[in-house]
Design a protein around this motif. Structure first.
Motif, mmCIF file in Angstrom:
data_model
loop_
_atom_site.group_PDB
_atom_site.id
_atom_site.type_symbol
_atom_site.label_atom_id
_atom_site.label_comp_id
_atom_site.label_asym_id
_atom_site.label_seq_id
_atom_site.Cartn_x
_atom_site.Cartn_y
_atom_site.Cartn_z
ATOM 1 N N GLN A 112 0.821 -1.222 0.000
ATOM 2 C CA GLN A 112 0.000 0.000 0.000
ATOM 3 C C GLN A 112 0.851 1.267 0.000
ATOM 4 O O GLN A 112 0.411 2.329 -0.464
ATOM 5 N N VAL A 113 2.096 1.145 0.511
ATOM 6 C CA VAL A 113 2.981 2.318 0.542
ATOM 7 C C VAL A 113 3.252 2.822 -0.881
ATOM 8 O O VAL A 113 3.531 4.004 -1.106
ATOM 9 N N ILE A 114 3.132 1.914 -1.858
ATOM 10 C CA ILE A 114 3.367 2.309 -3.262
ATOM 11 C C ILE A 114 2.419 3.450 -3.655
ATOM 12 O O ILE A 114 2.807 4.375 -4.371
ATOM 13 N N HIS A 115 1.177 3.410 -3.144
ATOM 14 C CA HIS A 115 0.234 4.493 -3.471
ATOM 15 C C HIS A 115 0.747 5.831 -2.929
ATOM 16 O O HIS A 115 0.633 6.859 -3.588
ATOM 17 N N ASP A 116 1.310 5.814 -1.718
ATOM 18 C CA ASP A 116 1.873 7.059 -1.157
ATOM 19 C C ASP A 116 3.024 7.545 -2.029
ATOM 20 O O ASP A 116 3.220 8.744 -2.229
ATOM 21 N N MET A 117 3.806 6.562 -2.540
ATOM 22 C CA MET A 117 4.945 6.939 -3.388
ATOM 23 C C MET A 117 4.449 7.583 -4.676
ATOM 24 O O MET A 117 5.005 8.593 -5.138
ATOM 25 N N VAL A 118 3.386 7.011 -5.251
ATOM 26 C CA VAL A 118 2.863 7.555 -6.508
ATOM 27 C C VAL A 118 2.309 8.963 -6.284
ATOM 28 O O VAL A 118 2.436 9.835 -7.151
ATOM 29 N N THR A 119 1.739 9.197 -5.100
ATOM 30 C CA THR A 119 1.244 10.551 -4.787
ATOM 31 C C THR A 119 2.392 11.551 -4.881
ATOM 32 O O THR A 119 2.255 12.627 -5.472
ATOM 33 N N TYR A 121 5.178 11.063 -6.535
ATOM 34 C CA TYR A 121 5.606 11.054 -7.950
ATOM 35 C C TYR A 121 4.769 12.053 -8.741
ATOM 36 O O TYR A 121 5.284 12.830 -9.556
ATOM 37 N N ARG A 122 3.465 12.078 -8.450
ATOM 38 C CA ARG A 122 2.580 13.007 -9.170
ATOM 39 C C ARG A 122 2.930 14.460 -8.851
ATOM 40 O O ARG A 122 2.766 15.346 -9.675
ATOM 41 N N LEU A 123 3.425 14.692 -7.646
ATOM 42 C CA LEU A 123 3.840 16.061 -7.284
ATOM 43 C C LEU A 123 5.089 16.493 -8.044
ATOM 44 O O LEU A 123 5.424 17.671 -8.087
ATOM 45 N N GLY A 124 5.807 15.502 -8.608
ATOM 46 C CA GLY A 124 6.986 15.858 -9.395
ATOM 47 C C GLY A 124 8.287 15.253 -8.903
ATOM 48 O O GLY A 124 9.338 15.471 -9.500
ATOM 49 N N TYR A 125 8.229 14.496 -7.793
ATOM 50 C CA TYR A 125 9.461 13.880 -7.300
ATOM 51 C C TYR A 125 9.871 12.721 -8.206
ATOM 52 O O TYR A 125 9.022 11.983 -8.699
ATOM 53 N N ASP A 126 11.186 12.590 -8.408
ATOM 54 C CA ASP A 126 11.700 11.523 -9.277
ATOM 55 C C ASP A 126 12.092 10.284 -8.502
ATOM 56 O O ASP A 126 12.154 9.186 -9.062
ATOM 57 N N VAL A 127 12.415 10.467 -7.246
ATOM 58 C CA VAL A 127 12.769 9.321 -6.411
ATOM 59 C C VAL A 127 11.976 9.427 -5.115
ATOM 60 O O VAL A 127 12.018 10.465 -4.450
ATOM 61 N N VAL A 128 11.235 8.393 -4.802
ATOM 62 C CA VAL A 128 10.496 8.382 -3.539
ATOM 63 C C VAL A 128 10.949 7.148 -2.767
ATOM 64 O O VAL A 128 10.698 6.013 -3.167
ATOM 65 N N CYS A 129 11.677 7.376 -1.673
ATOM 66 C CA CYS A 129 12.238 6.271 -0.892
ATOM 67 C C CYS A 129 11.274 5.889 0.222
ATOM 68 O O CYS A 129 10.633 6.759 0.813
ATOM 69 N N GLY A 130 11.215 4.630 0.517
ATOM 70 C CA GLY A 130 10.480 4.171 1.689
ATOM 71 C C GLY A 130 11.399 4.271 2.892
ATOM 72 O O GLY A 130 12.463 3.661 2.909
ATOM 73 N N GLN A 131 11.006 5.071 3.882
ATOM 74 C CA GLN A 131 11.859 5.235 5.065
ATOM 75 C C GLN A 131 11.235 4.492 6.233
ATOM 76 O O GLN A 131 10.074 4.722 6.570
ATOM 77 N N TRP A 195 23.137 9.334 -5.778
ATOM 78 C CA TRP A 195 24.147 10.033 -6.585
ATOM 79 C C TRP A 195 23.531 10.663 -7.834
ATOM 80 O O TRP A 195 23.893 11.765 -8.237
ATOM 81 N N VAL A 196 22.569 9.948 -8.449
ATOM 82 C CA VAL A 196 21.918 10.440 -9.665
ATOM 83 C C VAL A 196 21.284 11.810 -9.412
ATOM 84 O O VAL A 196 21.286 12.687 -10.276
ATOM 85 N N GLY A 197 20.761 12.003 -8.211
ATOM 86 C CA GLY A 197 20.165 13.299 -7.890
ATOM 87 C C GLY A 197 18.705 13.359 -8.275
ATOM 88 O O GLY A 197 17.989 12.379 -8.074
ATOM 89 N N TYR A 198 18.231 14.468 -8.846
ATOM 90 C CA TYR A 198 16.817 14.742 -9.126
ATOM 91 C C TYR A 198 16.071 14.928 -7.797
ATOM 92 O O TYR A 198 16.543 14.484 -6.741
ATOM 93 N N PRO A 199 14.903 15.518 -7.853
ATOM 94 C CA PRO A 199 14.157 15.717 -6.604
ATOM 95 C C PRO A 199 13.820 14.378 -5.927
ATOM 96 O O PRO A 199 13.304 13.469 -6.572
ATOM 97 N N GLN A 200 14.208 14.254 -4.682
ATOM 98 C CA GLN A 200 13.981 13.011 -3.952
ATOM 99 C C GLN A 200 13.234 13.316 -2.661
ATOM 100 O O GLN A 200 13.427 14.357 -2.058
ATOM 101 N N ILE A 201 12.426 12.374 -2.242
ATOM 102 C CA ILE A 201 11.702 12.545 -0.982
ATOM 103 C C ILE A 201 11.478 11.160 -0.373
ATOM 104 O O ILE A 201 11.583 10.146 -1.064
ATOM 105 N N CYS A 202 11.173 11.123 0.908
ATOM 106 C CA CYS A 202 10.906 9.840 1.566
ATOM 107 C C CYS A 202 9.451 9.762 2.001
ATOM 108 O O CYS A 202 8.860 10.785 2.350
ATOM 109 N N VAL A 203 8.882 8.577 1.962
ATOM 110 C CA VAL A 203 7.602 8.354 2.650
ATOM 111 C C VAL A 203 7.888 7.377 3.786
ATOM 112 O O VAL A 203 8.682 6.458 3.626
ATOM 113 N N ARG A 204 7.293 7.624 4.926
ATOM 114 C CA ARG A 204 7.620 6.804 6.098
ATOM 115 C C ARG A 204 6.650 5.634 6.221
ATOM 116 O O ARG A 204 5.483 5.752 5.889
#
Ligand code: UDP
Ligand code: MG
Length: 343
Positions: A112-119, A121-131, A195-204
């Motif tokens: 289910q965390v994948i849905h939070d990640m896609v949210t 992603y839709r905002l524009g983040y390129d990497v969404v890590c599960g924290q 290292w690749v960079g781009y906007p990254q964020i975590c979902v807990r």
């Protein structure tokens, strides 16, 4: 985490879920049920790429059967065990979705965390890590070493590496393209993505206990991963040995002066103990230094061979063999692979 300019985007037109599997015959029936429910209910279309990493049990039989029942399930079978990082690389190379999620087969990371990640992603983040906020079913030793590992990595090697983040993450197509251009053999994927960079964020999220089976990451493999992470991202270990050598040289000068003073003051000390200490410690430092140098030289040697990172023995449900990258060094080329695409 870094947040540069964000351009909102729609749901992915296809979401790829990449799952490396090594001796997972016990977890897979549970994973099958959970994933099938997830992709049936998902608002965006999904493909699942399961990579059999040379399992010795009946993993591949299960995967072949599953892919025959469901066209959305794609299976790659590597010719032997290449390790989690390379199996995941193979899956990411073959994924065609706008967004690619990397997840384990043991249901430790809730789907289910994948849905939070896609949210995100839709905002524009390129990497969404599960924290991970918590790690259920893991002993104190594993939790403590993991805690220490992430802090150390962040402090010395890769400042942008978020802590308490494993390989469970979503990556946008442009991030995956960059990752695919990085063909080094010793891979520490989460570091490479940072290292690749781009906007990254975590979902807990709360990490669950394994659904079934046992961990395929015993202490020896964890140490290997940590060592890979350290020497792949920084020449710091080389410098450490240089500084250790420097310290030893200072110590040697101090000892030499002391010996001279003792000589001239007429007190000829036996000196055996101090001599032994200096000889032993300097030898130890020399050996460590040579060892660390050797580690880097070994890497240069291995990389210079230019071998493929992995070899695909069989593939199920991939439309065209040529649509998938080769097993070779350059992810996009059309070199021959041993894969026989089975339609
Ligand atoms: N795995 C793999 N190849 C290996 C070891 C592990 O493909 O050589 C897979 C494994 O099947 C699982 C994932 O990598 O899907 C993570 O492994 P595991 O859950 O055992 O690690 P842990 O969560 O205990 O760190
Ligand atoms: Mg696990």
């Amino acid at each position: 985490m870094s947040s540069s300019y964000l351009i909102p985007r729609p749901d992915p037109s296809l979401l790829s879920i990449v799952v490396p599997c090594y001796n997972e015959e016990q977890s897979l029936p549970l994973f099958d049920a959970a994933v099938t429910r997830f992709i049936d209910e998902s608002p965006y279309p999904c493909e699942v790429i399961l990579v059999n990493d040379g399992s010795g049990d009946r993993t591949i039989d299960f995967l072949a059967g599953w892919s025959a029942r469901d066209q959305r399930i794609k299976v790659l079978s590597l010719s032997r065990n290449f390790g989690h990082q390379l199996a995941a690389t193979a899956g990411v190379d073959y994924a065609t979705g706008d967004a690619v999620v990397l997840i384990d087969a043991d249901l430790q990371d809730p789907l289910q965390v994948i849905h939070d990640m896609v949210t995100q992603y839709r905002l524009g983040y390129d990497v969404v890590c599960g924290q991970r906020t918590g790690r259920m079913g893991e002993n104190l030793f594993k939790r403590a070493t993991a805690w220490f590992f992430y802090r150390l990595m962040q402090a010395f090697f890769l400042k942008s590496l978020p802590h308490d983040v494993g390989d469970f993450r979503l990556m946008s197509r442009r991030c995956v393209s960059s990752l695919r251009s990085m063909r080094e053999l010793h891979r520490f994927l989460r570091g490479m993505v940072a290292w690749v960079g781009y906007p990254q964020i975590c979902v807990r999220y709360e990490r669950q206990a394994r659904a079934a089976g046992t961990t395929k990451y015993p202490l020896s493999r964890m140490i290997r991963l940590a060592w890979n992470a350290a020497v792949s991202f920084s020449p710091l270990p080389l410098r450490v040995s240089f500084f250790a050598g420097g310290l030893m040289a200072l110590l040697a000068i101090e000892e030499a002066l002391r010996a001279l003073v003792a000589y001239h003051s007429g007190r000829t000390v036996p000196g055996w103990t101090s001599l032994m200490i200096v000889v032993c410690v300097s030898n130890a430092v020399l050996l460590v230094t040579v060892g660390i140098l050797g580690e880097y030289v070994a890497r240069i040697f291995e990389e210079s061979k230019g071998r493929p990172l992995y070899i695909v023995a069989d593939a199920w449900n991939f439309a065209h063999e040529s649509s998938a990258p080769s097993a070779g060094r350059s992810a996009g080329d059309e070199q021959q692979t041993a894969a026989q695409a089975r339609r």
